[in-house]
Design an enzyme around this catalytic site. Sequence first.
Site, PDB file in Angstrom:
ATOM      1  N   SER A 298     -18.440  20.436 104.646  1.00 39.11           N
ATOM      2  CA  SER A 298     -19.181  19.738 103.595  1.00 39.11           C
ATOM      3  C   SER A 298     -18.647  18.349 103.271  1.00 39.11           C
ATOM      4  O   SER A 298     -19.341  17.554 102.668  1.00 39.11           O
ATOM      5  CB  SER A 298     -19.179  20.585 102.338  1.00 39.11           C
ATOM      6  OG  SER A 298     -17.865  20.742 101.872  1.00 39.11           O
TER       7      SER A 298
ATOM      8  N   HIS B 223     -23.439  25.481 103.884  1.00 36.86           N
ATOM      9  CA  HIS B 223     -24.122  24.180 103.954  1.00 36.86           C
ATOM     10  C   HIS B 223     -25.103  24.132 105.117  1.00 36.86           C
ATOM     11  O   HIS B 223     -25.322  23.068 105.709  1.00 36.86           O
ATOM     12  CB  HIS B 223     -23.094  23.051 104.038  1.00 36.86           C
ATOM     13  CG  HIS B 223     -22.289  22.940 102.788  1.00 36.86           C
ATOM     14  ND1 HIS B 223     -22.683  22.182 101.704  1.00 36.86           N
ATOM     15  CD2 HIS B 223     -21.138  23.549 102.417  1.00 36.86           C
ATOM     16  CE1 HIS B 223     -21.803  22.306 100.734  1.00 36.86           C
ATOM     17  NE2 HIS B 223     -20.855  23.136 101.149  1.00 36.86           N
TER      18      HIS B 223
ATOM     19  N   LYS C  16     -26.746  27.397  96.874  1.00 34.95           N
ATOM     20  CA  LYS C  16     -26.974  26.001  97.287  1.00 34.95           C
ATOM     21  C   LYS C  16     -28.449  25.871  97.705  1.00 34.95           C
ATOM     22  O   LYS C  16     -29.318  25.903  96.845  1.00 34.95           O
ATOM     23  CB  LYS C  16     -25.995  25.602  98.386  1.00 34.95           C
ATOM     24  CG  LYS C  16     -24.519  25.709  97.945  1.00 34.95           C
ATOM     25  CD  LYS C  16     -23.590  25.087  98.956  1.00 34.95           C
ATOM     26  CE  LYS C  16     -22.136  25.521  98.806  1.00 34.95           C
ATOM     27  NZ  LYS C  16     -21.467  25.106  97.581  1.00 34.95           N
TER      28      LYS C  16
HETATM   29  C1  LIG Z   1     -18.200  26.117 102.942  1.00 31.35           C
HETATM   30  C2  LIG Z   1     -18.254  26.862 101.644  1.00 31.35           C
HETATM   31  N1  LIG Z   1     -17.940  28.172 101.621  1.00 31.35           N
HETATM   32  C3  LIG Z   1     -17.976  28.875 100.471  1.00 31.35           C
HETATM   33  C4  LIG Z   1     -18.325  28.289  99.276  1.00 31.35           C
HETATM   34  C5  LIG Z   1     -18.372  29.117  98.025  1.00 31.35           C
HETATM   35  O1  LIG Z   1     -19.718  29.367  97.682  1.00 31.35           O
HETATM   36  P1  LIG Z   1     -20.092  30.032  96.306  1.00 31.35           P
HETATM   37  O2  LIG Z   1     -20.376  28.937  95.357  1.00 31.35           O
HETATM   38  O3  LIG Z   1     -21.302  30.889  96.585  1.00 31.35           O
HETATM   39  O4  LIG Z   1     -18.927  30.853  95.884  1.00 31.35           O
HETATM   40  C6  LIG Z   1     -18.662  26.937  99.250  1.00 31.35           C
HETATM   41  C7  LIG Z   1     -19.020  26.276  97.973  1.00 31.35           C
HETATM   42  O5  LIG Z   1     -18.484  25.289  97.585  1.00 31.35           O
HETATM   43  C8  LIG Z   1     -18.621  26.199 100.466  1.00 31.35           C
HETATM   44  O6  LIG Z   1     -18.916  24.891 100.484  1.00 31.35           O
END
Ligand SMILES: Cc1ncc(COP(=O)(O)O)c(C=O)c1O
Length: 401
Positions: free
Chosen positions: A187, A215, A246
Amino acid sequence: MSNQAKSTFYSGLQQTLDQLREQGLYKPERVLASRQGAEVVSEDGRKLINMCANNYLGLSGQEWVAQASIDATEQYGYGLSSVRFICGTQTVHKQLEQAISTFLGTEDTILYAAAFDANGGVFEPLFDENDAIISDALNHASIIDGIRLCKAARFRYAHNDMADLEQQLQAAADKRHKIIVTDGVFSMDGTIAQLDKIVELAEKYGALVMIDECHASGFMGKTGRGTHEHHNVVGKIDIITGTLGKALGGAMGGFTSGRKEVIDMLRQKSRPYLFSNTLAPSIAGASLAVLERLSSSTELRDRLHENTAYFRKEIERIGFTIKPGTHPVVPVMLFEAPVAQKFAARMYELGVLLSGFFYPVVPMGQARVRVQLSAAHTREQLETVLKAFEQAGRELGLLKN
Ligand SMILES: Cc1ncc(COP(=O)(O)O)c(C=O)c1O
């Protein structure tokens, strides 16, 4: 605790917080007074074009998504007051798990309260000290934490470096089971993992592959299934984790998807699943409606990619340096932390909400503002944002042209 010990505890915290502020590392929270969307209203009543949400498909503030969550609440109630296996599973949860599996092309899916929990709870039930986890150096914090909770041997390969991945696979050769773990899309840079090559290496060395699609789910690949579709390796990924927080609606919730045996084992042993409350029915119902919509049309995914291509082309034409790529995360490079801070502040004055990133979140000298495109952005809004970029860029002497 003595009064003395208590007071040093609290004053120690205050000192650390003060240091974070002095170093410019303190993260204040922006308060919105509106729904999430392409345009938001801040607490002080300012209208801003939002360029920093993970709202890739523009669904977070949409009426029909909110309505689907209201409908699910009316049908299934507000909450379950239970973990899934005691009395917290409703038909809507099973339907959503089935819908995610169908969407991703997997056999089964398990829901979590967040992708953070999905990643946190995926390794320990499946791997032990006889096994190896081979992880990209820039994987998300939740993957790192999940690996820490597991007894498997840890191998780390340099970010996106296939030669190093191969070396680590060789180093892990004597382990019983090996799994390569990577974010599908990273990200900070919008880098897309080289899944075609990763799958090839996994086949060569007899390893499993896991991807985190936070993402990517909903918009990467021809029909938005994710990075595996983008790289034409659908059916070759063993474990997929992702978020409902997201692109797929934006509320919260996560999932792990894969073979039936894997998902069944996670239902038996994954601690964030066993020891945490069930996903709210409102979120399950709305996510189901989102997946139905995305399965029947690629319109939102297509609009997002058109917006991304347009913005990437125009921002370079103006004279900014961006990290090359095709993902809706567009890092606009400003290199120095104070410049990124000043730039984001000026853009805020010009009506654009952006976030600046600098060391230690990104490497030293790689400070940037990260733009995130959405299907909800209109061409007019993007033109306004680009004009603001040009004006702020000129004022701060940042344009190459
Ligand atoms: C690559 C990645 N994995 C996991 C997460 C965690 O997601 P969640 O908000 O559903 O806990 C995020 C969120 O920032 C993320 O960007």
